[in-house]
Design a protein around this motif. Structure first.
Motif, PDB file in Angstrom:
ATOM      1  N   ASN A   1       0.852  -1.181   0.000  1.00 56.91           N
ATOM      2  CA  ASN A   1       0.000   0.000   0.000  1.00 56.91           C
ATOM      3  C   ASN A   1       0.895   1.241   0.000  1.00 56.91           C
ATOM      4  O   ASN A   1       1.345   1.691   1.052  1.00 56.91           O
ATOM      5  CB  ASN A   1      -0.923  -0.022   1.220  1.00 56.91           C
ATOM      6  N   MET A   2       1.161   1.785  -1.182  1.00 60.99           N
ATOM      7  CA  MET A   2       2.068   2.915  -1.329  1.00 60.99           C
ATOM      8  C   MET A   2       1.554   4.154  -0.603  1.00 60.99           C
ATOM      9  O   MET A   2       2.337   4.895  -0.005  1.00 60.99           O
ATOM     10  CB  MET A   2       2.305   3.208  -2.811  1.00 60.99           C
ATOM     11  N   GLU A   3       0.253   4.384  -0.642  1.00 62.78           N
ATOM     12  CA  GLU A   3      -0.296   5.582  -0.003  1.00 62.78           C
ATOM     13  C   GLU A   3      -0.027   5.561   1.503  1.00 62.78           C
ATOM     14  O   GLU A   3       0.407   6.557   2.083  1.00 62.78           O
ATOM     15  CB  GLU A   3      -1.799   5.681  -0.295  1.00 62.78           C
ATOM     16  N   TYR A   4      -0.235   4.440   2.148  1.00 61.95           N
ATOM     17  CA  TYR A   4       0.026   4.327   3.587  1.00 61.95           C
ATOM     18  C   TYR A   4       1.524   4.492   3.856  1.00 61.95           C
ATOM     19  O   TYR A   4       1.919   5.197   4.783  1.00 61.95           O
ATOM     20  CB  TYR A   4      -0.458   2.974   4.132  1.00 61.95           C
ATOM     21  N   TYR A   5       2.344   3.844   3.048  1.00 65.22           N
ATOM     22  CA  TYR A   5       3.797   3.909   3.225  1.00 65.22           C
ATOM     23  C   TYR A   5       4.287   5.354   3.118  1.00 65.22           C
ATOM     24  O   TYR A   5       5.104   5.807   3.925  1.00 65.22           O
ATOM     25  CB  TYR A   5       4.458   3.047   2.156  1.00 65.22           C
ATOM     26  N   GLU A   6       3.761   6.059   2.130  1.00 65.53           N
ATOM     27  CA  GLU A   6       4.179   7.440   1.878  1.00 65.53           C
ATOM     28  C   GLU A   6       3.670   8.426   2.939  1.00 65.53           C
ATOM     29  O   GLU A   6       4.387   9.337   3.333  1.00 65.53           O
ATOM     30  CB  GLU A   6       3.689   7.875   0.500  1.00 65.53           C
ATOM     31  N   THR A   7       2.438   8.237   3.386  1.00 63.31           N
ATOM     32  CA  THR A   7       1.838   9.230   4.283  1.00 63.31           C
ATOM     33  C   THR A   7       1.935   8.888   5.773  1.00 63.31           C
ATOM     34  O   THR A   7       1.812   9.784   6.604  1.00 63.31           O
ATOM     35  CB  THR A   7       0.353   9.445   3.940  1.00 63.31           C
ATOM     36  N   ARG A   8       2.171   7.617   6.091  1.00 67.77           N
ATOM     37  CA  ARG A   8       2.184   7.231   7.508  1.00 67.77           C
ATOM     38  C   ARG A   8       3.505   6.586   7.948  1.00 67.77           C
ATOM     39  O   ARG A   8       4.122   7.043   8.908  1.00 67.77           O
ATOM     40  CB  ARG A   8       1.033   6.255   7.793  1.00 67.77           C
ATOM     41  N   HIS A   9       3.883   5.488   7.269  1.00 72.32           N
ATOM     42  CA  HIS A   9       5.031   4.716   7.768  1.00 72.32           C
ATOM     43  C   HIS A   9       6.350   5.485   7.664  1.00 72.32           C
ATOM     44  O   HIS A   9       7.063   5.629   8.669  1.00 72.32           O
ATOM     45  CB  HIS A   9       5.149   3.365   7.043  1.00 72.32           C
ATOM     46  N   MET A  10       6.710   5.927   6.477  1.00 69.61           N
ATOM     47  CA  MET A  10       7.994   6.612   6.311  1.00 69.61           C
ATOM     48  C   MET A  10       8.085   7.903   7.132  1.00 69.61           C
ATOM     49  O   MET A  10       9.125   8.136   7.765  1.00 69.61           O
ATOM     50  CB  MET A  10       8.287   6.861   4.836  1.00 69.61           C
ATOM     51  N   PRO A  11       7.040   8.740   7.183  1.00 70.90           N
ATOM     52  CA  PRO A  11       7.141   9.912   8.057  1.00 70.90           C
ATOM     53  C   PRO A  11       7.310   9.533   9.538  1.00 70.90           C
ATOM     54  O   PRO A  11       8.027  10.217  10.275  1.00 70.90           O
ATOM     55  CB  PRO A  11       5.816  10.645   7.827  1.00 70.90           C
ATOM     56  N   MET A  12       6.664   8.430   9.968  1.00 73.73           N
ATOM     57  CA  MET A  12       6.817   7.981  11.352  1.00 73.73           C
ATOM     58  C   MET A  12       8.278   7.641  11.636  1.00 73.73           C
ATOM     59  O   MET A  12       8.867   8.121  12.605  1.00 73.73           O
ATOM     60  CB  MET A  12       5.944   6.750  11.624  1.00 73.73           C
ATOM     61  N   VAL A  13       8.871   6.816  10.768  1.00 71.45           N
ATOM     62  CA  VAL A  13      10.267   6.412  10.978  1.00 71.45           C
ATOM     63  C   VAL A  13      11.192   7.616  10.863  1.00 71.45           C
ATOM     64  O   VAL A  13      12.115   7.775  11.670  1.00 71.45           O
ATOM     65  CB  VAL A  13      10.672   5.289  10.002  1.00 71.45           C
ATOM     66  N   ALA A  14      10.951   8.489   9.903  1.00 69.25           N
ATOM     67  CA  ALA A  14      11.772   9.695   9.739  1.00 69.25           C
ATOM     68  C   ALA A  14      11.740  10.538  11.018  1.00 69.25           C
ATOM     69  O   ALA A  14      12.763  11.096  11.416  1.00 69.25           O
ATOM     70  CB  ALA A  14      11.287  10.511   8.546  1.00 69.25           C
ATOM     71  N   GLY A  15      10.580  10.586  11.662  1.00 68.53           N
ATOM     72  CA  GLY A  15      10.453  11.341  12.904  1.00 68.53           C
ATOM     73  C   GLY A  15      11.330  10.793  14.018  1.00 68.53           C
ATOM     74  O   GLY A  15      11.798  11.543  14.884  1.00 68.53           O
ATOM     75  N   PHE A  16      11.567   9.497  14.018  1.00 70.29           N
ATOM     76  CA  PHE A  16      12.431   8.884  15.027  1.00 70.29           C
ATOM     77  C   PHE A  16      13.890   9.300  14.860  1.00 70.29           C
ATOM     78  O   PHE A  16      14.667   9.263  15.805  1.00 70.29           O
ATOM     79  CB  PHE A  16      12.366   7.349  14.959  1.00 70.29           C
ATOM     80  N   LEU A  17      14.277   9.687  13.650  1.00 73.62           N
ATOM     81  CA  LEU A  17      15.683   9.939  13.342  1.00 73.62           C
ATOM     82  C   LEU A  17      16.173  11.324  13.733  1.00 73.62           C
ATOM     83  O   LEU A  17      17.374  11.553  13.833  1.00 73.62           O
ATOM     84  CB  LEU A  17      15.946   9.689  11.853  1.00 73.62           C
TER      85      LEU A  17
END
Length: 135
Positions: free
Chosen positions: A49-65
């Motif tokens: 699901n690219m939309e979820y990956y783009e709008t939720r998962h990757m921003p979440m992980v990026a926030g941890f960094l």
């Protein structure tokens, strides 16, 4: 010398044109930056699901960094380099960070929550490749 001046002029005017049109310019990734590529191999019956990956998962992980993060990119697989062959990867997410040890320290405590989120966008086990940009 003339060639360098022409290339510099083209790069500068392209960048200014993009800025004047309100378009973001791409950040240059410098030598020594750490690249963490999370690759999702294609296989029959696998979903992404690219939309979820783009709008939720990757921003979440990026926030941890935090400030260690230089930038991140998301790529959607389109084709294999060899015609009529299966797509090698459905998607690739990439984090560019300044320090591998800082990346590992930030991700380590969040690892379980990151993995738990996989089921929200894919049934693929990712392949992770960590490298150093040399050029």
């Amino acid at each position: 010398m003339t060639f360098k001046l022409i290339v510099t002029f083209v790069l500068l005017t392209t960048g200014f044109a993009a800025l004047s049109q309100g378009k973001p310019t791409t950040a240059v990734v410098e030598k020594g930056i750490i690249k963490v590529a999370i690759m999702y191999p294609y296989a029959e019956g696998k979903t992404f699901n690219m939309e979820y990956y783009e709008t939720r998962h990757m921003p979440m992980v990026a926030g941890f960094l935090g400030p260690n993060l230089v930038k991140y990119t998301i790529e959607k697989g389109l084709a294999n380099g060899v015609p009529n062959q299966p797509l090698p990867f459905m998607a690739i997410g990439t984090f560019y960070v300044q320090s591998l040890s800082d990346y590992q320290a930030a991700i380590g405590p969040k690892r379980d929550s990151i993995r738990a989120d996989f089921s929200n966008y894919t049934n693929i086990s990712p392949v992770i490749f960590v490298s150093e940009v040399v050029k």
